[in-house]
Design a protein around this motif. Structure first.
Motif, PDB file in Angstrom:
ATOM      1  N   SER A   5     -12.519  11.966   2.206  1.00 56.06           N
ATOM      2  CA  SER A   5     -13.162  10.650   2.292  1.00 56.06           C
ATOM      3  C   SER A   5     -14.126  10.392   1.141  1.00 56.06           C
ATOM      4  O   SER A   5     -14.984   9.532   1.250  1.00 56.06           O
ATOM      5  CB  SER A   5     -13.901  10.536   3.631  1.00 56.06           C
ATOM      6  OG  SER A   5     -14.866  11.556   3.724  1.00 56.06           O
TER       7      SER A   5
ATOM      8  N   ASN B 272     -11.588  -0.398  11.793  1.00 54.69           N
ATOM      9  CA  ASN B 272     -12.205  -1.143  10.687  1.00 54.69           C
ATOM     10  C   ASN B 272     -11.275  -2.186  10.085  1.00 54.69           C
ATOM     11  O   ASN B 272     -11.663  -2.905   9.170  1.00 54.69           O
ATOM     12  CB  ASN B 272     -12.648  -0.185   9.581  1.00 54.69           C
ATOM     13  CG  ASN B 272     -13.746   0.736  10.038  1.00 54.69           C
ATOM     14  OD1 ASN B 272     -14.476   0.434  10.982  1.00 54.69           O
ATOM     15  ND2 ASN B 272     -13.873   1.875   9.386  1.00 54.69           N
TER      16      ASN B 272
ATOM     17  N   THR C 273      -8.490  -1.805   8.137  1.00 54.49           N
ATOM     18  CA  THR C 273      -8.205  -1.548   6.727  1.00 54.49           C
ATOM     19  C   THR C 273      -6.976  -0.655   6.592  1.00 54.49           C
ATOM     20  O   THR C 273      -6.640   0.113   7.485  1.00 54.49           O
ATOM     21  CB  THR C 273      -9.389  -0.854   6.021  1.00 54.49           C
ATOM     22  OG1 THR C 273      -9.666   0.385   6.687  1.00 54.49           O
ATOM     23  CG2 THR C 273     -10.622  -1.729   5.997  1.00 54.49           C
ATOM     24  N   ILE C 274      -6.345  -0.777   5.433  1.00 55.85           N
ATOM     25  CA  ILE C 274      -5.287   0.136   5.006  1.00 55.85           C
ATOM     26  C   ILE C 274      -5.763   0.710   3.686  1.00 55.85           C
ATOM     27  O   ILE C 274      -6.087  -0.026   2.760  1.00 55.85           O
ATOM     28  CB  ILE C 274      -3.941  -0.593   4.832  1.00 55.85           C
ATOM     29  CG1 ILE C 274      -3.489  -1.216   6.149  1.00 55.85           C
ATOM     30  CG2 ILE C 274      -2.883   0.358   4.291  1.00 55.85           C
ATOM     31  CD1 ILE C 274      -2.275  -2.108   6.025  1.00 55.85           C
ATOM     32  N   THR C 275      -5.822   2.044   3.605  1.00 55.23           N
ATOM     33  CA  THR C 275      -6.391   2.715   2.442  1.00 55.23           C
ATOM     34  C   THR C 275      -5.382   3.676   1.836  1.00 55.23           C
ATOM     35  O   THR C 275      -4.670   4.361   2.565  1.00 55.23           O
ATOM     36  CB  THR C 275      -7.664   3.501   2.849  1.00 55.23           C
ATOM     37  OG1 THR C 275      -8.548   2.618   3.540  1.00 55.23           O
ATOM     38  CG2 THR C 275      -8.367   4.085   1.646  1.00 55.23           C
TER      39      THR C 275
ATOM     40  N   GLN D  62      -7.780  -0.210  -1.180  1.00 49.03           N
ATOM     41  CA  GLN D  62      -8.155  -0.507   0.202  1.00 49.03           C
ATOM     42  C   GLN D  62      -7.995  -2.007   0.423  1.00 49.03           C
ATOM     43  O   GLN D  62      -8.524  -2.811  -0.344  1.00 49.03           O
ATOM     44  CB  GLN D  62      -9.588  -0.087   0.512  1.00 49.03           C
ATOM     45  CG  GLN D  62      -9.947  -0.276   1.975  1.00 49.03           C
ATOM     46  CD  GLN D  62     -11.274   0.351   2.325  1.00 49.03           C
ATOM     47  OE1 GLN D  62     -12.228   0.258   1.570  1.00 49.03           O
ATOM     48  NE2 GLN D  62     -11.324   0.992   3.482  1.00 49.03           N
TER      49      GLN D  62
ATOM     50  N   MET E 290     -10.383   7.210  -3.508  1.00 49.29           N
ATOM     51  CA  MET E 290      -9.803   5.951  -3.067  1.00 49.29           C
ATOM     52  C   MET E 290      -9.103   5.242  -4.225  1.00 49.29           C
ATOM     53  O   MET E 290      -9.674   5.035  -5.277  1.00 49.29           O
ATOM     54  CB  MET E 290     -10.862   5.029  -2.470  1.00 49.29           C
ATOM     55  CG  MET E 290     -10.259   3.789  -1.848  1.00 49.29           C
ATOM     56  SD  MET E 290     -11.447   2.654  -1.144  1.00 49.29           S
ATOM     57  CE  MET E 290     -12.368   3.674  -0.057  1.00 49.29           C
TER      58      MET E 290
ATOM     59  N   ALA F 186       0.833  -1.208   0.000  1.00 45.99           N
ATOM     60  CA  ALA F 186       0.000   0.000   0.000  1.00 45.99           C
ATOM     61  C   ALA F 186       0.868   1.259   0.000  1.00 45.99           C
ATOM     62  O   ALA F 186       0.557   2.240  -0.687  1.00 45.99           O
ATOM     63  CB  ALA F 186      -0.936  -0.010   1.204  1.00 45.99           C
TER      64      ALA F 186
ATOM     65  N   ASN G  19      -6.500   2.209   9.457  1.00 42.33           N
ATOM     66  CA  ASN G  19      -7.665   2.244  10.336  1.00 42.33           C
ATOM     67  C   ASN G  19      -7.716   0.927  11.109  1.00 42.33           C
ATOM     68  O   ASN G  19      -8.146  -0.096  10.583  1.00 42.33           O
ATOM     69  CB  ASN G  19      -8.943   2.452   9.520  1.00 42.33           C
ATOM     70  CG  ASN G  19     -10.154   2.679  10.387  1.00 42.33           C
ATOM     71  OD1 ASN G  19     -10.221   2.226  11.519  1.00 42.33           O
ATOM     72  ND2 ASN G  19     -11.125   3.388   9.841  1.00 42.33           N
TER      73      ASN G  19
ATOM     74  N   LYS H 251      -2.013   8.441   9.578  1.00 45.72           N
ATOM     75  CA  LYS H 251      -1.994   8.902   8.177  1.00 45.72           C
ATOM     76  C   LYS H 251      -0.565   9.194   7.779  1.00 45.72           C
ATOM     77  O   LYS H 251       0.191   9.780   8.541  1.00 45.72           O
ATOM     78  CB  LYS H 251      -2.802  10.183   7.997  1.00 45.72           C
ATOM     79  CG  LYS H 251      -4.272  10.016   8.037  1.00 45.72           C
ATOM     80  CD  LYS H 251      -4.933  11.345   7.729  1.00 45.72           C
ATOM     81  CE  LYS H 251      -6.434  11.216   7.726  1.00 45.72           C
ATOM     82  NZ  LYS H 251      -7.078  12.478   7.365  1.00 45.72           N
TER      83      LYS H 251
ATOM     84  N   ARG I   8      -5.356   6.937  -0.743  1.00 44.10           N
ATOM     85  CA  ARG I   8      -6.205   7.935  -1.404  1.00 44.10           C
ATOM     86  C   ARG I   8      -5.311   8.914  -2.156  1.00 44.10           C
ATOM     87  O   ARG I   8      -4.191   9.183  -1.746  1.00 44.10           O
ATOM     88  CB  ARG I   8      -7.057   8.686  -0.401  1.00 44.10           C
ATOM     89  CG  ARG I   8      -8.078   7.810   0.298  1.00 44.10           C
ATOM     90  CD  ARG I   8      -9.003   8.644   1.175  1.00 44.10           C
ATOM     91  NE  ARG I   8     -10.028   7.843   1.767  1.00 44.10           N
ATOM     92  CZ  ARG I   8     -11.165   7.506   1.163  1.00 44.10           C
ATOM     93  NH1 ARG I   8     -11.417   7.940  -0.043  1.00 44.10           N
ATOM     94  NH2 ARG I   8     -12.058   6.759   1.772  1.00 44.10           N
TER      95      ARG I   8
END
Length: 156
Positions: free
Chosen positions: A99, A88, A90-92, A107, A104, A56, A85, A125, A94
């Motif tokens: 948001s 939740n 997750t690794i996102t 994810q 995105m 990621a 996160n 972040k 962007r």
């Protein structure tokens, strides 16, 4: 015929006590091996999560260099951001720090038992400028942990 009496009196099979001792020994072996198995699973989850995290991060760097939002080099706006996160799981990635669904890029889900921790100054972040450099100072150290496993720590 004396040998016939000896053969008739011989025992066939195992006694209840021998069976109970064998079961108790097997139970003790199973209890000794269980923590080793749990640690092995935790270490496998940590390794998998670290690979996903670094993938990621690489994707975020590529997106920052691609710079689809035309962020200028002297801007305080990030060209890409990697968000962890742990709630939740997750690794996102962007391409702008908001948001909206169109920002995105990637994810991925991480294992429920794994936690990814970034430096305190990052607040989960990692913003990157259009040269793919981390914009927040001292925001390059990460730790990935899981119950029973050996933590993975690294620097970006």
């Amino acid at each position: 015929m004396w040998w016939f009496n000896i053969m008739v009196s011989q025992q066939h099979g195992v006694t209840l006590i021998e069976l109970m001792i064998a079961i108790a020994l097997l139970a003790m072996l199973a209890l000794a091996i269980f923590p080793l198995g749990r640690a092995w699973v935790a270490n496998a989850q940590i390794t998998k999560t670290e690979k996903l995290f670094l993938e990621a991060y690489s994707r975020a760097k590529n997106e920052a260099i691609r710079n689809p939002n035309a962020v200028t080099i002297d801007s305080t706006t990030s060209a890409a951001v990697l968000i962890v996160n742990n709630t939740n799981k997750t690794i996102t990635v962007r391409n702008k720090d908001d948001s909206t669904a169109d920002s995105m890029v990637l994810q991925v889900a991480i294992e429920p038992t794994v936690t990814v921790t970034l430096s305190n100054v990052c607040s989960n972040k990692i913003p990157l400028n259009n040269n793919a450099y981390v914009m927040t100072a001292n925001c390059t150290v990460y730790t990935i942990s899981a119950n029973g496993g050996t933590n993975a720590t690294g620097a970006l």
